[in-house]
Each structure stands twice: as C-alpha cells, then as structure tokens.
Write a protein that holds these residues in place. Structure first.
Motif, PDB file in Angstrom:
ATOM      1  N   SER A  31     -34.958  22.500  35.224  1.00 26.57           N
ATOM      2  CA  SER A  31     -34.978  21.803  36.514  1.00 26.57           C
ATOM      3  C   SER A  31     -35.839  20.682  36.170  1.00 26.57           C
ATOM      4  CB  SER A  31     -35.131  22.154  37.693  1.00 26.57           C
ATOM      5  OG  SER A  31     -33.641  22.707  37.912  1.00 26.57           O
ATOM      6  N   ALA A  32     -35.592  19.274  36.002  1.00 22.27           N
ATOM      7  CA  ALA A  32     -36.816  18.143  36.177  1.00 22.27           C
ATOM      8  C   ALA A  32     -37.671  18.450  36.574  1.00 22.27           C
ATOM      9  CB  ALA A  32     -36.203  16.584  35.827  1.00 22.27           C
ATOM     10  N   ALA A  33     -39.089  18.307  36.039  1.00 19.99           N
ATOM     11  CA  ALA A  33     -40.102  18.427  36.509  1.00 19.99           C
ATOM     12  C   ALA A  33     -40.820  17.354  37.745  1.00 19.99           C
ATOM     13  CB  ALA A  33     -41.499  18.417  35.085  1.00 19.99           C
ATOM     14  N   PRO A  34     -41.823  17.644  38.347  1.00 18.06           N
ATOM     15  CA  PRO A  34     -41.991  16.688  39.270  1.00 18.06           C
ATOM     16  C   PRO A  34     -42.382  15.389  39.254  1.00 18.06           C
ATOM     17  CG  PRO A  34     -42.439  19.085  40.270  1.00 18.06           C
ATOM     18  CD  PRO A  34     -42.034  18.397  38.601  1.00 18.06           C
ATOM     19  N   THR A  35     -42.211  14.521  38.946  1.00 15.45           N
ATOM     20  CA  THR A  35     -42.471  13.326  39.250  1.00 15.45           C
ATOM     21  C   THR A  35     -42.616  12.668  40.251  1.00 15.45           C
ATOM     22  OG1 THR A  35     -41.925  11.005  37.540  1.00 15.45           O
ATOM     23  CG2 THR A  35     -39.952  12.345  39.219  1.00 15.45           C
ATOM     24  N   ALA A  36     -44.175  11.622  39.453  1.00 21.75           N
ATOM     25  CA  ALA A  36     -44.797  10.050  40.529  1.00 21.75           C
ATOM     26  C   ALA A  36     -43.967   9.527  41.474  1.00 21.75           C
ATOM     27  CB  ALA A  36     -46.429  10.267  40.790  1.00 21.75           C
ATOM     28  N   GLY A  37     -42.551   8.766  40.139  1.00 20.74           N
ATOM     29  CA  GLY A  37     -42.157   8.095  40.233  1.00 20.74           C
ATOM     30  C   GLY A  37     -40.512   7.961  39.585  1.00 20.74           C
ATOM     31  N   PRO A  38     -39.903   7.467  39.485  1.00 18.87           N
ATOM     32  CA  PRO A  38     -38.417   7.830  38.840  1.00 18.87           C
ATOM     33  C   PRO A  38     -38.685   7.730  37.529  1.00 18.87           C
ATOM     34  CG  PRO A  38     -38.752   5.328  40.436  1.00 18.87           C
ATOM     35  CD  PRO A  38     -40.065   5.626  40.347  1.00 18.87           C
ATOM     36  N   SER A  39     -37.655   8.319  36.938  1.00 24.88           N
ATOM     37  CA  SER A  39     -38.040   8.939  35.889  1.00 24.88           C
ATOM     38  C   SER A  39     -36.463   8.719  35.364  1.00 24.88           C
ATOM     39  CB  SER A  39     -38.001  10.329  35.838  1.00 24.88           C
ATOM     40  OG  SER A  39     -38.342  10.579  33.976  1.00 24.88           O
ATOM     41  N   VAL A  40     -36.288   7.886  33.984  1.00 27.42           N
ATOM     42  CA  VAL A  40     -35.087   7.698  34.012  1.00 27.42           C
ATOM     43  C   VAL A  40     -35.099   7.694  32.115  1.00 27.42           C
ATOM     44  CG1 VAL A  40     -33.537   6.134  33.428  1.00 27.42           C
ATOM     45  CG2 VAL A  40     -34.647   5.465  34.878  1.00 27.42           C
ATOM     46  N   VAL A  41     -33.960   8.959  31.493  1.00 26.72           N
ATOM     47  CA  VAL A  41     -33.754   9.343  30.193  1.00 26.72           C
ATOM     48  C   VAL A  41     -32.879   8.033  29.858  1.00 26.72           C
ATOM     49  CG1 VAL A  41     -32.637  10.657  28.242  1.00 26.72           C
ATOM     50  CG2 VAL A  41     -34.117  11.554  30.734  1.00 26.72           C
ATOM     51  N   PRO A  42     -33.304   7.228  29.039  1.00 28.65           N
ATOM     52  CA  PRO A  42     -31.900   6.048  28.017  1.00 28.65           C
ATOM     53  C   PRO A  42     -30.875   6.889  27.952  1.00 28.65           C
ATOM     54  CG  PRO A  42     -34.231   5.878  27.069  1.00 28.65           C
ATOM     55  CD  PRO A  42     -34.125   7.408  28.535  1.00 28.65           C
ATOM     56  N   ALA A  43     -29.646   6.030  28.385  1.00 34.53           N
ATOM     57  CA  ALA A  43     -28.048   6.401  27.899  1.00 34.53           C
ATOM     58  C   ALA A  43     -27.912   6.694  26.453  1.00 34.53           C
ATOM     59  CB  ALA A  43     -27.440   5.267  28.791  1.00 34.53           C
ATOM     60  N   ALA A  44     -26.911   7.818  26.045  1.00 38.39           N
ATOM     61  CA  ALA A  44     -27.026   7.609  24.659  1.00 38.39           C
ATOM     62  C   ALA A  44     -25.686   7.581  24.700  1.00 38.39           C
ATOM     63  CB  ALA A  44     -26.768   8.815  24.160  1.00 38.39           C
ATOM     64  N   ALA A  45     -25.013   6.906  23.594  1.00 42.71           N
ATOM     65  CA  ALA A  45     -24.168   6.237  23.620  1.00 42.71           C
ATOM     66  C   ALA A  45     -23.018   7.355  22.957  1.00 42.71           C
ATOM     67  CB  ALA A  45     -23.579   6.203  21.855  1.00 42.71           C
ATOM     68  N   PRO A  46     -21.927   7.939  24.084  1.00 42.68           N
ATOM     69  CA  PRO A  46     -21.075   8.965  23.981  1.00 42.68           C
ATOM     70  C   PRO A  46     -19.766   9.604  23.409  1.00 42.68           C
ATOM     71  CG  PRO A  46     -20.306   7.952  26.134  1.00 42.68           C
ATOM     72  CD  PRO A  46     -21.586   7.272  25.251  1.00 42.68           C
ATOM     73  N   PRO A  47     -19.718   9.851  22.658  1.00 42.76           N
ATOM     74  CA  PRO A  47     -17.810  10.069  22.016  1.00 42.76           C
ATOM     75  C   PRO A  47     -17.078   9.802  22.607  1.00 42.76           C
ATOM     76  CG  PRO A  47     -18.732  11.761  22.037  1.00 42.76           C
ATOM     77  CD  PRO A  47     -19.931  11.206  22.687  1.00 42.76           C
ATOM     78  N   PRO A  48     -15.772   9.164  21.399  1.00 45.04           N
ATOM     79  CA  PRO A  48     -14.882   8.609  22.534  1.00 45.04           C
ATOM     80  C   PRO A  48     -14.033  10.265  23.120  1.00 45.04           C
ATOM     81  CG  PRO A  48     -14.691   8.721  19.778  1.00 45.04           C
ATOM     82  CD  PRO A  48     -15.883   9.090  19.754  1.00 45.04           C
ATOM     83  N   GLU A  49     -14.364  11.103  22.649  1.00 45.26           N
ATOM     84  CA  GLU A  49     -13.651  12.567  23.120  1.00 45.26           C
ATOM     85  C   GLU A  49     -14.666  13.852  22.400  1.00 45.26           C
ATOM     86  OE1 GLU A  49     -10.645  14.095  19.698  1.00 45.26           O
ATOM     87  OE2 GLU A  49      -9.764  12.009  21.066  1.00 45.26           O
ATOM     88  N   PHE A  50     -14.308  14.962  23.646  1.00 48.97           N
ATOM     89  CA  PHE A  50     -15.074  15.781  22.571  1.00 48.97           C
ATOM     90  C   PHE A  50     -14.831  16.130  21.127  1.00 48.97           C
ATOM     91  CE2 PHE A  50     -15.443  16.729  27.159  1.00 48.97           C
ATOM     92  CZ  PHE A  50     -16.562  17.672  27.504  1.00 48.97           C
ATOM     93  N   GLY A  51     -16.070  16.502  20.698  1.00 45.97           N
ATOM     94  CA  GLY A  51     -15.630  16.708  18.921  1.00 45.97           C
ATOM     95  C   GLY A  51     -16.478  18.286  18.959  1.00 45.97           C
ATOM     96  N   ALA A 558     -22.882  12.810  32.697  1.00 43.65           N
ATOM     97  CA  ALA A 558     -22.376  13.273  30.846  1.00 43.65           C
ATOM     98  C   ALA A 558     -20.736  12.947  31.347  1.00 43.65           C
ATOM     99  CB  ALA A 558     -22.023  14.411  30.628  1.00 43.65           C
ATOM    100  N   VAL A 559     -20.645  12.210  30.049  1.00 44.97           N
ATOM    101  CA  VAL A 559     -18.940  11.430  28.980  1.00 44.97           C
ATOM    102  C   VAL A 559     -18.689  12.158  28.256  1.00 44.97           C
ATOM    103  CG1 VAL A 559     -18.072   9.489  28.296  1.00 44.97           C
ATOM    104  CG2 VAL A 559     -19.609   9.262  30.801  1.00 44.97           C
ATOM    105  N   ASN A 560     -17.973  12.887  27.403  1.00 44.23           N
ATOM    106  CA  ASN A 560     -17.603  13.429  26.513  1.00 44.23           C
ATOM    107  C   ASN A 560     -18.647  14.794  26.108  1.00 44.23           C
ATOM    108  OD1 ASN A 560     -14.869  12.653  27.467  1.00 44.23           O
ATOM    109  ND2 ASN A 560     -15.870  10.293  25.783  1.00 44.23           N
TER     110      ASN A 560
END
Length: 569
Positions: A31-51, A558-560
């Motif tokens: 689980s994500a650690a406690p944080t003092a403010g909003p925490s955002v992981v930059p979006a990764a480009a998902p593949p068009p389908e599962f590999g 999560a996407v694909n």
C-alpha cells in the motif's frame, strides 16, 4: 459468475487455458505510504492489448498507521508452498521489544512465477486465525504481492511463545510450475510519546476439541469465570474449486443453471449450547480467477481478496451462562447450504475481557429473539433456456444479558439485522449472465452501567456487486468465443460510538472496484487480443471526539496491464 455447464469448457478448464497460455491474475504491491499531500504517479502509455508481461498489481487500501517509536521484527513464515502440507514454525516474542506494545503489524511478501491457479490459504498463531488469503495467478516472468494488516488485537496471544501454522494448498508438477514463496513478518512497535500501550482484550482463545458435524464446525469454549466481554471473529469462505466459491450466483437445479446450489442466500450462525447466539452475512469475495475472466484482476484484485476479513459477533450477553468455568459447546453453521453440500472453511477465534476486581462474575442471559430467515424468491428457467432468480431476504436477532461486575451491574443488548437483495438473470445457454446484488449487515451493541445512559456501538457492513459476464461464439473462427466481463464491486464499513445524543467517534471505510475486460477463447495465444480497463478506490475517514479528523483517498487505474493512475490525496 462462471463459465456455464453447457458451454464447451468449464470454469476450471477455462482457468487451465489461461494458466497454460501464461496469463496471470492479480497480486498486490505494498500500500502507498502516508503522504502529507496529493501524490500522483505519471501516467504510462498503455499497450493496445495485453502482451507477455505487465505491471505487478496493486491495492488501494491505506497502510497500517504506526507510531514513531522503535520496533522489532520477528519472521514467522518463510516457506515455499508446492503441496498441501501445513508448514509449522515456532514463534518467540521479541526480546529487544518487550511488551506491552503500542501496535503490532503483520507484513506478508509473496512471489510466484510460471503456471499456477489462484490458491487459498491461511496463517494461524497459537491455534487462532491471523490471516485468510487468496493468491494471485502468475505470469511466466513472475509477480510479487504484499499484504499488511494490523494484528494488535492478537497482542495477548503474542506475549507468549506460540506455534505458527501456514498453509497454501498448491499443486506443482510438469504442467503447474508455480511455486508460491511467502514470508510473513510481525513488527512490534514499542510504547512511547503519543504511543501508549494498545488497549486489547485480556486473552485470545481458540475453539477447542473441534470436529465437523456434517457441514457444521463444532467445538468447545471455556472462558475465565470473571469475563465481562466476549467477541468472536469467524473467518468464513466458500472454498475454491466448487460452486460454493460462487454461492452468490447459485440457482435451484430446476432452472438448469450451471451451479445448482439452491437459492443464493448464505448466513453464518453461531450457537452456544444449542441456542442461537449470533448471525452474520458472509462477504462474497471474488478470487483472482473469478467471473471466468481473470484479466479483470491482473493488475487490481477485487476488494479484500488478499486479506479476507472475518465476521464479527458480540457474544457478551451469554457470559452469564459461560462464566461457570465449564466448557460449552459452540457450533458454527452456514445457513442456505443444500443438504450434503460442503465447500466452506470456518475458523473462529474469541477475544475475552476480564474483571480484575472479581474472581467470579455472575449474571443472567435474557431470552433471545430470533425469527427464522425470511427468504422470498421468484425463479424461472429450464434446461438451456433463459432464466432468473430474484431474491429478497432478511433476518434479525436481539439478545440482552446482565453481569454483576465489581463496578456494578452492566447490561448489554445486541441487535443484529441482515438484508440481502439479489437480481440474477441469464440468457439462453447462459451467453449473458447478469447479477445485481447487495448485502447489508448491521450490529448495534448497547452497553449500560447501572442507570447511566448506555453507549451504543454500531457497525454496518454493506457489499454491492453489479456486473455481466458474456460468452459468445464467434462466427469467423470455429470453436472460438468472445469472453467479456463488466463488473463493479463496493465493500464498505461504517462504525460509530454514541452516548445519548453525543457522537464519541465515527469511522467510514470503503473499497471499490470497477473493471471491463475481454479476450478470445479457443485461439492461439498471440491471437487472444485480451484487453482490460480496471480501476479501484479506497477511502477512509475517522473522527474521535477531541482529536483532529483523519482521512485517506487512493485511486488506481490500469489499462491492458499498465498502471496509468496511482493517486493519493
């Protein structure tokens, strides 16, 4: 739901196809650690389908809050599970962090690679259940998952050396190659500034001399003669590998449905010396191979799948009978099971509080009110034709007991209400299988000291499940099917403590999931074209009179197989 009987594969065979083709199900990262403010992981480009590989799955639940004091770690499990043996290990309390402790946290780290199904397991300490879990299905490259849990309630048991038993039933051979590696550590946090000793029960007891009487679990319980409070926790799960894993979508055999386990109503009852003492609605957990579409769970498991919560019962009104120093029979049964049907694992534990001012606490137990479950249903269907099961059910229990404690008379009244609504329908050949269901379980415990205004502790669980499973033959490929799943689940718990009009504390916790997935069954792996878009959210808010409010909000998507959102704030 599952792959219906009339389809060319069963749910088990469908899972086998996924395993052999290298598909994985869900696991959970820390689980994500406690944080003092909003925490955002930059979006990764998902593949068009599962590999062939994808992100390790995550869960949005909050981490266990811990104090800033020193802590010691004791490892209680370090094993590779490749059979159906129970693994045993000795536990000794940490010499460097002698109790009492402010907090005790269990942390599980798991890994598995190759081909394997989802499995069910447990960890017991001193004969009582600490964790009931299900495992993820692996990819060829392997996955890791993490579970953390506040186990401070077990501190009275952990103060002494114990035996630890761990079990994850697993088949490993030339086909199913995934060996499940698990470590479990206990972190003991010392007391200190702003970290007082935890207020726990005085003892944690197992059910003794257990045996099975049909589908019931029967044993004995002997409590100290000066007991003033008694809580039971029962870990109850429909086992994998059979229709009781999908009990919430069962139907009478007359409908022709693929899992003919009767009406989809289940209830877990506790009886003491033959008298009904507690009722509860079991949580319809979805394991990582569930709904015939494990792609739904590859990156985000269903709520609570890796730490299946217990059912709680307040049995204090019965202490007037139990405080005689003798063993009393406790029977735990699953209501709604067809005659002769098994498939349920039941594991109880009991927490006891004692009166330090008296060696014996006498009392009386009033007559309990408990009508039979009211289950109303309409049913249709036959053979391979469309059908439905509409169900509305409810039940209530009320019991009062009084104890003569060293601080005067204490009266405890427990009221429990269960409600279940389910709308389950399917088309011809179960091509589309739809469920919309909800469960509500409310317990209110009023505790009065003499003529003083009683305190009322209210706990309400609510679970919602709404989705559709599709299994449609393709016209362009003989023997191939489009498998689709669209499912939303919400798990919630609301707690409050009041005295008269004053609210002393409140706590609200939710864990929700929403996912859509599709793939082609009956084609080579590289033509499967599997896709999934899944998301989850966990929220927590807590207020205690005289303290600042606390909250948590964690969102995942999560996407694909690639996480595109992981936000705390």
């Amino acid at each position: 739901m599952r792959t219906p009987r009339r389809r060319p594969v069963t749910a088990v065979l469908l899972g086998t196809v996924l395993v052999l083709s290298g598909a994985t199900a869900a696991s959970g990262l820390p689980s994500a650690a406690p944080t003092a403010g909003p925490s955002v992981v930059p979006a990764a480009a998902p593949p068009p389908e599962f590999g062939t590989d994808w992100d390790d799955p995550r869960t949005p639940e909050p981490p266990v809050p811990v104090p800033a004091t020193r802590h010691c770690t004791v490892r209680v499990v370090d094993d590779a599970f490749d059979d159906f043996d129970v693994h045993t290990r000795g536990y000794t309390p940490p010499a460097g962090c002698a109790g009492p402790w402010s907090t005790v946290v269990m942390r599980l780290e798991g890994s598995v690679a190759g081909r394997q199904f989802d499995r069910i397991g447990y960890v017991d300490v001193g004969g009582v259940r600490m964790l009931t879990l299900s495992t993820p299905e692996p990819s060829v490259d392997g996955i890791r998952w993490h579970v953390e849990k506040d186990v401070t309630d077990l501190a009275p048991l952990l103060a002494d050396p114990q035996q630890v038993q761990a079990f994850i039933g697993n088949v490993v051979d030339s086909t199913y190659t995934g060996v499940i590696h698990v470590t479990v550590d206990l972190d003991f946090y010392t007391t200190g500034r702003d970290a007082p000793a935890a207020r726990t029960s005085d003892a944690v007891l197992p059910l003794s001399d257990t045996s099975r009487d049909g589908t019931d679990l029967v044993g004995t319980l002997t409590v100290p003669r000066n007991s003033t409070r008694l809580l039971a926790d029962v870990f109850a799960t429909g086992s994998g590998g059979g229709c009781e894993e999908f009990w919430d979508t069962s139907a009478p055999a007359s409908t022709g449905y693929s899992c003919p386990d009767g009406l989809p109503y289940r209830e877990v009852d506790v009886r003491i010396d033959g008298q009904l003492a507690g009722i509860a609605a079991p949580y319809p957990v979805v394991y990582t191979g569930g709904w015939s579409n494990p792609f739904l769970w590859y990156t985000i498991p269903s709520p609570k799948a890796f730490d299946i919560p217990s059912l709680g019962y307040d049995l204090t009104p019965y202490l007037g009978r139990l405080n005689d120093g003798r063993p009393h029979e406790v029977r735990i049964s699953v209501v709604g099971l067809p005659a002769g049907q098994g498939g349920w694992t039941l594991a109880p534990r009991f927490r006891v509080w004692r009166d330090t001012g008296r060696s014996v606490v006498a009392g009386t137990t009033g007559t309990a009110y408990a009508g039979d479950p009211v289950v109303e249903s309409t049913v249709s269907g036959a053979g391979d034709q469309a059908g439905h099961v509409d169900l509305d059910a409810r039940r209530q229990l009320r019991v009062t007991g009084t104890l003569s404690t060293s601080r005067g008379p204490v009266t405890t009244t427990v009221t429990r209400r269960l409600e279940n609504t389910s709308r389950h329908s399917w088309t011809d050949d179960e091509a589309d299988d739809t469920l919309a269901a909800s469960w509500t379980d409310t317990q209110e415990v009023a505790t009065g000291h003499g003529n003083a205004t009683p305190t009322v502790e209210r706990t309400q669980h609510r679970w919602d499940k709404d989705g559709v499973l599709g299994f449609h033959p393709r016209s362009d490929v003989a023997g191939a099917y489009d498998v689709t799943g669209d499912l939303a689940i919400t798990w919630s718990r609301q707690d409050s403590l009041t005295r008269g009009a004053a609210r002393l504390s409140s706590r609200s916790e939710t864990s929700s999931y929403d996912g859509q997935a599709s793939w082609i069954y009956g084609v080579p792996r590289d033509q499967r074209h599997a896709t999934a878009d899944t998301s989850a959210r966990a929220t927590l808010s807590e207020k205690v009179l005289g303290r600042p409010a606390t909250s948590w909000d964690h969102r995942l998507r999560a996407v694909n197989g690639t996480f595109v959102t992981d936000t705390v704030g």
